[in-house]
Design a protein around this motif. Sequence first.
Motif, mmCIF file in Angstrom:
data_model
loop_
_atom_site.group_PDB
_atom_site.id
_atom_site.type_symbol
_atom_site.label_atom_id
_atom_site.label_comp_id
_atom_site.label_asym_id
_atom_site.label_seq_id
_atom_site.Cartn_x
_atom_site.Cartn_y
_atom_site.Cartn_z
ATOM 1 N N LEU A 181 0.852 -1.190 0.000
ATOM 2 C CA LEU A 181 0.000 0.000 0.000
ATOM 3 C C LEU A 181 0.887 1.239 0.000
ATOM 4 C CD1 LEU A 181 -2.949 0.908 0.148
ATOM 5 C CD2 LEU A 181 -2.816 0.758 2.638
ATOM 6 N N LYS A 205 -7.051 5.533 2.786
ATOM 7 C CA LYS A 205 -6.546 4.152 2.714
ATOM 8 C C LYS A 205 -6.749 3.395 4.018
ATOM 9 C CE LYS A 205 -4.645 5.167 -1.344
ATOM 10 N NZ LYS A 205 -3.667 4.794 -2.335
ATOM 11 N N LEU A 206 -7.151 4.120 5.037
ATOM 12 C CA LEU A 206 -7.329 3.504 6.352
ATOM 13 C C LEU A 206 -8.299 2.316 6.363
ATOM 14 C CD1 LEU A 206 -6.527 3.822 9.375
ATOM 15 C CD2 LEU A 206 -8.540 5.283 9.618
ATOM 16 N N LEU A 232 -6.563 -0.775 5.299
ATOM 17 C CA LEU A 232 -5.666 -1.320 6.325
ATOM 18 C C LEU A 232 -6.458 -2.090 7.370
ATOM 19 C CD1 LEU A 232 -2.976 1.310 7.261
ATOM 20 C CD2 LEU A 232 -2.670 -1.039 6.485
ATOM 21 N N GLU A 233 -7.575 -1.500 7.760
ATOM 22 C CA GLU A 233 -8.402 -2.147 8.781
ATOM 23 C C GLU A 233 -8.892 -3.498 8.303
ATOM 24 O OE1 GLU A 233 -11.118 1.083 9.352
ATOM 25 O OE2 GLU A 233 -10.020 1.846 11.101
ATOM 26 N N ILE A 253 -5.547 -6.017 7.529
ATOM 27 C CA ILE A 253 -4.636 -6.364 8.618
ATOM 28 C C ILE A 253 -4.918 -7.810 9.071
ATOM 29 C CG2 ILE A 253 -6.093 -5.433 10.488
ATOM 30 C CD1 ILE A 253 -2.305 -4.936 10.317
ATOM 31 N N ILE A 304 2.032 -6.610 5.324
ATOM 32 C CA ILE A 304 1.568 -5.366 4.712
ATOM 33 C C ILE A 304 2.731 -4.381 4.644
ATOM 34 C CG2 ILE A 304 -0.036 -3.433 4.863
ATOM 35 C CD1 ILE A 304 -1.997 -5.195 6.301
ATOM 36 N N ILE A 324 3.788 -0.683 3.950
ATOM 37 C CA ILE A 324 3.242 0.668 3.844
ATOM 38 C C ILE A 324 4.372 1.576 3.365
ATOM 39 C CG2 ILE A 324 2.178 2.570 5.072
ATOM 40 C CD1 ILE A 324 0.891 0.435 6.870
ATOM 41 N N ALA A 336 -2.990 6.007 12.718
ATOM 42 C CA ALA A 336 -1.906 5.089 12.335
ATOM 43 C C ALA A 336 -1.367 4.349 13.560
ATOM 44 C CB ALA A 336 -0.782 5.859 11.649
ATOM 45 N N PHE A 345 -1.642 0.552 14.411
ATOM 46 C CA PHE A 345 -0.957 -0.469 13.613
ATOM 47 C C PHE A 345 0.535 -0.568 13.924
ATOM 48 C CE2 PHE A 345 -4.452 1.189 10.972
ATOM 49 C CZ PHE A 345 -5.195 0.024 10.823
ATOM 50 N N SER A 357 1.963 -3.880 15.058
ATOM 51 C CA SER A 357 1.646 -5.100 14.325
ATOM 52 C C SER A 357 2.900 -5.673 13.666
ATOM 53 C CB SER A 357 0.601 -4.808 13.253
ATOM 54 O OG SER A 357 0.521 -5.921 12.388
ATOM 55 N N ILE A 401 3.253 -5.426 9.716
ATOM 56 C CA ILE A 401 3.481 -4.168 9.004
ATOM 57 C C ILE A 401 4.963 -3.887 8.792
ATOM 58 C CG2 ILE A 401 3.181 -1.653 9.126
ATOM 59 C CD1 ILE A 401 0.413 -2.276 9.259
#
Length: 377
Positions: free
Chosen positions: A188, A196-197, A200-201, A204, A210, A212, A240, A243, A246, A249
């Motif tokens: 992404l 774009k949120l 991501l949600e 994830i 992912i 970014i 943000a 995340f 995580s 990410i």
Amino acid sequence: MKEPNKLKDIKPEELHGKRVVLRLDLNLPISATGEVSDDYRLRRALPTVEYLRAKGARTIIVSHLGDDGSKSLAPVLAVLQNNLPVKMVETVDDWLKIADELLPGEIYMLENIRKNPGEMKNEKEFAEKLATMGDIYVNDAFAVSHREHASIVGVPKFIPGFMGFLFEEEVANLSKAFNPEHPFIFLLGGAKFSTKLPLLEKFINLADRIFIYGALAHAFFKELGYEMGQSLVEADTSLARQFLNSEKIYLPIDVRVKNGGEVAMKSPDKLKRDDNILDVGLDSVEQFTEIARDAKMILWNGPLGRFELNFRGSTDAVAKIIANHPTAKSIVGGGDTLDSIKNLGLMDKFGFISTGGGAMLDFLGNGTLPGIEALTE
Ligand code: ADP
Ligand code: MG
């Protein structure tokens, strides 16, 4: 879940002589000299038009061009005419005067639908008027179907509505991301973190890794407390934060930074006040390549750098990696993403290229679109 009605489910012989309102997205880029500079979306829409013609439908194509109604679809008509015999009508009434006299298979195009104020306001009376143009409605404008406009959601309230071939292809292919083969890598990039949120949600949980990249990463760096200098950062980056811990990410490990006339590769936590991040660095591309090596699916949206200013090294590099990937099916989309890769000669090497920008993001985020719901009884 109920399925939308589809053009392919109509018996071909039933299309003979039918008046069909066909919504397409022919909002093509127009050059300074007034010509279409890229006909990609038109070419993707042709199978539905050709099918309706071959089956003897009397088709009226409906499209917009530009954000308001100020532009004429004439340059688009010129490109269409290279492929098919199509004529233009200015208004709905002009079409109604001739529609019943046409030979089966004849095709017309209505002038820019956004000339009508009722279109974007989704006025019921206007939708009803548009619906008088056809016996049935076919939506093949996936890329506009996140909009609640009269020609997208209004018309099928009055006449039976069906999904065209390109639209069906978009839904079938993008839906693969909801049921992915693993490892599934999501890359992404781009800008505007807030748009774009939702992706991501959603991803994830679905994706294994992912990445970014692009200006999107700046929101994360800011939340990590890094100096972002002159780099593009959204005002509110607080969402943000959730995340940051995580393990899925990956943020860029190096960035290409401009400072006055100088360009340098830096670690993202080492920026000075007048540094401006314009691309991700070579090590980051390398890390992506390494981790994506055994991927079975790759979903990519968003350029990795400011490609318009020729900071396109990382975007070009990942485009090649993804297009030539030996095991991963790829899904690629986004208005700027397509602009950034269209000159690389790779367009037919990706698994699937979405014609949708905002519509693709909305579909991936929500699993449906207003234009799909409108076709679902
Ligand atoms: P898409 O249309 O494919 O969804 P976006 O609209 O999200 O992509 O983002 C594209 C924009 O992001 C491009 O204009 C590109 O220049 C910009 N961009 C990417 N990386 C950076 C960066 N580091 N700094 C500034 N702009 C960037
Ligand atoms: Mg964009």
